[in-house]
Write an enzyme that holds these catalytic residues in place. Structure first.
Site, mmCIF file in Angstrom:
data_model
loop_
_atom_site.group_PDB
_atom_site.id
_atom_site.type_symbol
_atom_site.label_atom_id
_atom_site.label_comp_id
_atom_site.label_asym_id
_atom_site.label_seq_id
_atom_site.Cartn_x
_atom_site.Cartn_y
_atom_site.Cartn_z
ATOM 1 N N TRP A 198 39.732 17.645 55.084
ATOM 2 C CA TRP A 198 39.116 18.980 55.400
ATOM 3 C C TRP A 198 40.121 19.660 55.974
ATOM 4 C CZ3 TRP A 198 36.711 14.781 58.237
ATOM 5 C CH2 TRP A 198 35.630 13.967 57.461
ATOM 6 N N HIS A 199 41.456 19.655 55.553
ATOM 7 C CA HIS A 199 42.371 20.664 55.998
ATOM 8 C C HIS A 199 42.825 21.665 55.050
ATOM 9 C CE1 HIS A 199 43.521 17.305 59.323
ATOM 10 N NE2 HIS A 199 42.245 17.983 59.434
ATOM 11 N N TYR A 200 41.986 21.973 53.986
ATOM 12 C CA TYR A 200 42.507 23.067 53.163
ATOM 13 C C TYR A 200 42.565 24.485 53.446
ATOM 14 C CZ TYR A 200 37.070 23.469 53.172
ATOM 15 O OH TYR A 200 35.896 23.739 53.768
#
Length: 593
Positions: free
Chosen positions: A527-529
């Protein structure tokens, strides 16, 4: 063999001594009790429907998105100016799925329309999530807190002194030191034994080697989020509306004005009724978009800022043609290795990290929540683990089918899930994609492509990461966790991990024979987009949107690479940083912050 065992034991004793020394004394406040930060000044959290249709309140700043950056930004600006925060989700307070670590996975797996997490699947086939709650991603993430590297700060052109003032402002309010879990301690010792050294102790700083970072979970497993930072503002100057979905930014194009000016926003409340919130007439008043790497480029497009042909395809009036909006989207690819253990490990999320010189980060998670509310047989951080769909034809894959697999999986014996994960994540990354509108409903996800591993260096880094995990598994720290104290052959854990890493990507027959193929077939997200509103292409150095006035973007959509090992520290800091910058621009030294 005896001398080798003695050497390993001495090495581990040395690590533990360093841990004690690092914990007792530090420039970051370790070993000293912090005065508790209270929520006494938290502003009232109102439903969007309470926004008066007849009252004509106007604001100095309207912040779209009360998330990881939006909350500290709003708190800071409210010290001097009138601020309206419009958050599309609900409150984190009183929501046990957000507040307690043992329920971490429940919030992520809840697909109800009003849940705190909104699932989406990239066109690559990777299952992902975006926050839909006050506090943003800090409400649904794994809690790890680690600052960006000094090179990242230099590259983005931020003022180092202000950055170094803004990080502690966050840390003093919501960050704790973890009481390290056994699985995390095993990773710490295994990393150092495997050569990811030195051990740097407990630190927020991004330094090569192995370290224990901070966490937003306290000793009782209670989560502290960016929403708490609102209590650092002036509640008399701040209004926070929940379930307020901003449909578009309103622009004024008066005759003689060189560029369109943002003057307000149109939003829908929880009942679907439309409202319009407006800025006051001060030339310095602004709309600030802090809706995250998915929401911010999406809102600019819906408001008429983006590639003109794409806008026309959706019948959106063009306010400003900018071909770069939605471009440069990136998500740091993660692959994980599942390690069965002889006894159930205690639940842990991210506490330890190995920062390699090769641009690979090694982290770990273990166990799953055991509360009455918990979803049993669930791997904690591997919360996207919803069944293996690789045998289903691609066109038939869907989140609905994934949920069916998840239900069926609950009948499996708990022992199947007894173990933990070691995760490897790529720095950067260098592979990029794009975001385009799927339709004109802001509540729906846009179509996002990340192009995982399209750059060969990302793929070679993944292989390096898997080989590093193999070294860790051969250390004494992990061998004794396995049933016969002998560890596992890498081929065996790779085969198990193919089914544990869940995505909608077809699997190949040689997935475990080629580490490159394993990386491609089993890629998932942490979830580090980021990206979509890059500095120099969509916004300027001060994050003002190019080509219009009265509009900024302050969040991770402006990043061309993810900061540090985990971005939440820097995104919260960023909110405070730009809040102070804006106040100083307007007030100079009189800003007093």
């Amino acid at each position: 063999m005896a001398s080798s065992s003695k050497g390993a034991a001495a090495s581990l004793l040395c690590i533990k001594l360093v841990v004690c020394l690092c914990f007792l004394g530090s420039s970051q406040g370790r070993g000293t009790a912090k005065p508790p930060f209270t929520l006494r000044n938290l502003p009232p959290l109102e439903k969007a429907s309470s926004f008066p249709a007849m009252r004509h309140d106007r604001y100095d700043y309207i912040i779209v998105g009360g998330g990881t950056a939006g909350c500290p930004l709003a708190a800071t600006l409210s010290l001097k100016y009138k601020v309206l925060v419009l958050e599309r989700g609900g409150s984190p307070y009183g929501n046990r799925n957000i507040s307690y670590m043992e329920n971490f996975h429940i919030g992520l797996s809840n697909t109800a329309p009003d849940s705190s997490s909104q699932a989406f699947v990239s066109t690559d086939g990777v299952i992902n999530a975006r926050a839909r709650v006050l506090g943003g991603g800090t409400c649904i993430n794994a809690g790890f807190y680690s600052r960006a590297s000094s090179s990242f700060v230099q590259d983005v052109g931020w003022e180092e002194d202000l950055v170094n003032e803004s990080y502690p402002w966050v840390e003093d309010k919501v960050v704790q030191w973890p009481k390290i879990a056994p699985w995390q301690a095993a990773l710490r010792d295994g990393l150092v034994e495997a050569g990811v050294s030195p051990f740097n102790g407990y630190t927020y700083d991004h330094v090569s080697g192995t370290k224990v970072g901070g966490t937003i979970f306290d000793a009782n497993g209670h989560r502290h989020t960016a929403a708490d930072l609102l209590a650092a503002g002036d509640p008399n100057n701040m209004r926070v509306l929940l379930h307020a979905s901003v449909h578009k930014i309103v622009f004024s194009s008066q005759q003689g004005r060189l560029r369109p000016r943002a003057i307000g926003v149109q939003f829908a409340d929880e009942d679907g009724r439309l409202h319009q919130a407006l800025l006051n007439n001060n030339k310095d008043s602004e709309i600030i978009v802090s809706s995250g790497a998915i929401g911010s480029p999406q809102l600019l497009l819906l408001s008429g800022i983006g590639p003109k042909n794409d806008l026309k395809n959706h019948n959106i009036p063009v306010v400003l043609h900018n071909k770069y909006v939605g471009k440069g989207m990136a998500d740091n690819p993660m692959n994980s290795i599942f390690i069965p253990t002889k006894s159930p490990p205690r639940q842990s999320l991210i506490e330890t990290v190995g920062i390699t010189e090769a641009g690979v980060f090694i982290e770990a998670s273990s166990g799953f929540g055991q509360s009455e509310e918990s979803i049993h047989c669930h791997h904690g951080i591997m919360s996207a683990e919803i069944g293996q769909l690789s045998t289903v034809p691609p066109k038939q894959r869907s989140l609905e089918l994934a949920r069916e697999y998840a239900h069926n999986k609950l009948s499996l014996p708990k022992e199947v899930f007894q173990g933990g994960f070691i995760l490897e994540k790529i720095d950067g990354p260098l592979s990029t994609g794009h975001l385009v509108l799927a339709d004109t409903d802001v509540k729906n996800n846009p179509a996002v492509t990340f192009n995982y591993f399209s750059h060969p260096q990302d793929l070679s880094r993944c292989v390096y990461g898997i080989k590093t995990i193999e070294k860790i598994l051969k250390t004494n720290s992990f061998a004794h966790l396995t049933p016969d104290d002998a560890g596992y052959e890498m081929e065996r854990v790779l085969n198990m991990s193919v089914r544990a890493n869940v995505n909608l990507i077809p699997k190949h027959t040689n997935t475990t024979e080629s580490l490159e193929q394993f990386c491609k077939d089993t890629v998932i997200t942490i979830w580090h987009y980021h990206g979509g509103c890059h500095v120099g292409k969509v916004v300027d150095q001060q994050h003002r949107v190019l080509g219009v006035s009265g509009l900024r973007v302050v969040d991770g959509s402006t990043f061309s690479r993810s900061p540090g090992t985990n971005p939440q520290a820097t995104v919260m800091m960023m909110g405070r940083y730009f809040g102070v910058k804006i106040l100083r621009e307007r007030l100079g030294q009189a800003a007093g912050v």
